[in-house]
Each structure stands twice: as C-alpha cells, then as structure tokens.
Design a protein around this motif. Sequence first.
Motif, PDB file in Angstrom:
ATOM      1  N   SER A 175       0.875  -1.246   0.054  1.00 29.64           N
ATOM      2  CA  SER A 175       0.026  -0.019   0.122  1.00 29.64           C
ATOM      3  C   SER A 175       0.889   1.403   0.030  1.00 29.64           C
ATOM      4  N   THR A 176       0.225   2.469  -0.229  1.00 32.84           N
ATOM      5  CA  THR A 176       0.776   3.676  -0.381  1.00 32.84           C
ATOM      6  C   THR A 176       1.905   4.082   0.725  1.00 32.84           C
ATOM      7  N   ALA A 195      -5.846  10.586   2.785  1.00 42.49           N
ATOM      8  CA  ALA A 195      -6.014   9.155   3.190  1.00 42.49           C
ATOM      9  C   ALA A 195      -6.995   8.752   4.052  1.00 42.49           C
ATOM     10  N   MET A 198     -10.581   9.309   2.904  1.00 41.75           N
ATOM     11  CA  MET A 198     -10.966   8.266   1.903  1.00 41.75           C
ATOM     12  C   MET A 198     -10.949   6.812   2.139  1.00 41.75           C
ATOM     13  N   ASN A 199     -10.413   6.624   3.610  1.00 45.89           N
ATOM     14  CA  ASN A 199     -10.490   5.387   4.113  1.00 45.89           C
ATOM     15  C   ASN A 199      -9.324   4.534   3.396  1.00 45.89           C
ATOM     16  N   LEU A 200      -8.241   5.144   3.018  1.00 43.02           N
ATOM     17  CA  LEU A 200      -7.378   4.350   2.124  1.00 43.02           C
ATOM     18  C   LEU A 200      -5.903   4.523   2.974  1.00 43.02           C
ATOM     19  N   ASP A 254      -4.445  -4.679  -6.742  1.00 46.65           N
ATOM     20  CA  ASP A 254      -5.227  -3.652  -5.619  1.00 46.65           C
ATOM     21  C   ASP A 254      -4.621  -2.492  -4.960  1.00 46.65           C
ATOM     22  N   ASN A 255      -3.362  -2.951  -4.388  1.00 44.00           N
ATOM     23  CA  ASN A 255      -2.555  -1.721  -3.786  1.00 44.00           C
ATOM     24  C   ASN A 255      -2.387  -0.672  -4.920  1.00 44.00           C
ATOM     25  N   GLU A 258      -5.391   1.635  -5.536  1.00 43.63           N
ATOM     26  CA  GLU A 258      -5.739   2.604  -4.501  1.00 43.63           C
ATOM     27  C   GLU A 258      -4.660   3.527  -4.441  1.00 43.63           C
ATOM     28  N   THR A 259      -3.447   3.510  -4.671  1.00 47.12           N
ATOM     29  CA  THR A 259      -2.434   4.401  -4.620  1.00 47.12           C
ATOM     30  C   THR A 259      -2.667   5.336  -5.840  1.00 47.12           C
ATOM     31  N   LYS A 261      -5.476   6.044  -6.908  1.00 45.33           N
ATOM     32  CA  LYS A 261      -6.828   6.980  -6.409  1.00 45.33           C
ATOM     33  C   LYS A 261      -6.650   8.018  -5.396  1.00 45.33           C
ATOM     34  N   LEU A 262      -5.547   7.523  -4.652  1.00 43.33           N
ATOM     35  CA  LEU A 262      -5.204   8.401  -3.554  1.00 43.33           C
ATOM     36  C   LEU A 262      -4.422   9.712  -4.151  1.00 43.33           C
TER      37      LEU A 262
END
Length: 277
Positions: A175-176, A195, A198-200, A254-255, A258-259, A261-262
């Motif tokens: 993840s980021t 983050a 956005m719940n990331l 997936d990770n 997500e990165t 989008k963030l």
Amino acid sequence: MCSLATILLALVPRGDGIPDSFRFRYTPVSRSVIEARLGKYKGNDQQREAALKQLFAEAGCDDQHLSEQPVKGSKLPNVICVLPGSSDKVIIVGAHFDHVSDGDGVVDNWSGASLLPSLYQTTKTDPRKHTYIFIGFTDEEKGEVGSRFYAQQMTNEQVSATEAMVNMDTLGLASTEVWASHSDKQLTGLLAYLAKQMNLPVTGVNAERIGSTDSVQFSDRKIPSITIHSLTQDTYNARILHSRKDKLSAINLDNYYETYKLVAAYLVFLDQTAKRE
Ligand SMILES: [Zn+2]
C-alpha cells in the motif's frame, strides 16, 4: 468507463490551512485503463519514452501542451505535459520512466511513470487554480539526470511559484508509503489527512538504503516536495528493485489502484490547500 466520486470533507479542525468544510469531486480513471497503461512497460528506455508520450496524447494532452525537453547529459528527453490553471502557482508531478538493465523495471518505475497520463486526465476534469506540470524524467537511475536538469533550469521566479512537487517512485509493491524523512511535513500531513477521509492506507516508511530519487533535486531548490512509494521492510527484503524480480507480477494490482486513486484525489486536494510558507 468512469465513476464519479465525490469526496465530502467536513469538520476539519481550524488552523491547519484546510477550510472548515469543502467538497471536491474527482473522476478516477477505471482500473482496466490503469492496468492497460501499466502493461506498456516493454522495451528499452527509448521505447518507454515514446510510450509515455503516446499515453499522454491518448489522455488528451495535445501538441500545444505536450513536449520533449532535451536533457544535457542524457540521450533521452524529459516528457512534459502542462495543464494550465487560472493562477501563476504551479504543482509539479513527476516520475522517472527509465530503468536499469536487470528486470523489466515495471515496479521501478513504470509503475510511477505510467500513472502520469491518468493523473493528468483526472486533474483536468474541472478548472484548477494551479498550473500542473506532469514530467516523466529521464535517467533517474544514472543519478537523477532528468530531474536535476529540470530543477536547475528553473528560474527563481518559477521556483517560488511552485507550491509542491509530488514524486512517485516504485509503486504497487504494497500500500501507499511516503518517504517521510525527505518529504515536506505539510504535504505529508495533507496526504495523511486525505487518506483518512478516503479510508485508504498510507504510512511513512523511509527508504534510505535504496538510494535517492528525483524529488531531492527539487527540495535542493527549496521547493516543498513529497515522494510516494511502496517499499516496506518486507518488500525491501524481497530485493525486487534492480533485479530480475522487477516484473509485472511483482505488482499488487489492488494496492496499485488504491495508490492511483489516492494520488489523483491528492492532486485535486492540493489545488485548494497547497500554500508555501
Ligand atoms: Zn526509481
């Protein structure tokens, strides 16, 4: 295909430069497009440079705004796409497209470079105050040649107009992560804040042992900068970078999405919050 995400930010504590409540919307590029662009890593750096330029054009960056900047000491240029804003303030978004000869250089750093056109696409959906300059840097692996050249040729006026430099290097292993020790504290705080909204996930992991990256050239000129990566102790121990293991299968998709989008939301967020002290 796109889905419209509206992010509502409310009840922000006073005093951190963020308005009490505000909303912004951003339209992320679909995961299939992000993955298709990631899949264009093949070939040598010359082919990757051409692929990056092509992806920018596909994303809507026309000839007037898309250019190749010849770089002294490098055979290949920096690839630059400009998204004009309504003020003279600037946000630079960068990632290097070159790679070492071992492996496919998908993680390091087509993962970052191939996001640039998608980030351009997401940022241009609405009028922005800042002018965004998206740069694919050449020859990072030979000592940040492209980013050094770019930062050094900036005039003092350009330097003081630049409120943030967002650098991406080595995404999708996990993840980021933020290279906290080399990133501007305010920019890091804003990313962590967003983050959370956005719940990331995002955490600060320092990657001193893997060497340097392009953002250093900008912080050397006192431009607030942040480097986003995905190296953790585990992914570092796996020794993927600069080895034959650096291939598409090393990316956790997936990770990676997500990165994207963030960072996409972050760039829009910075339009409202970036301010140099
Ligand atoms: Zn790199």
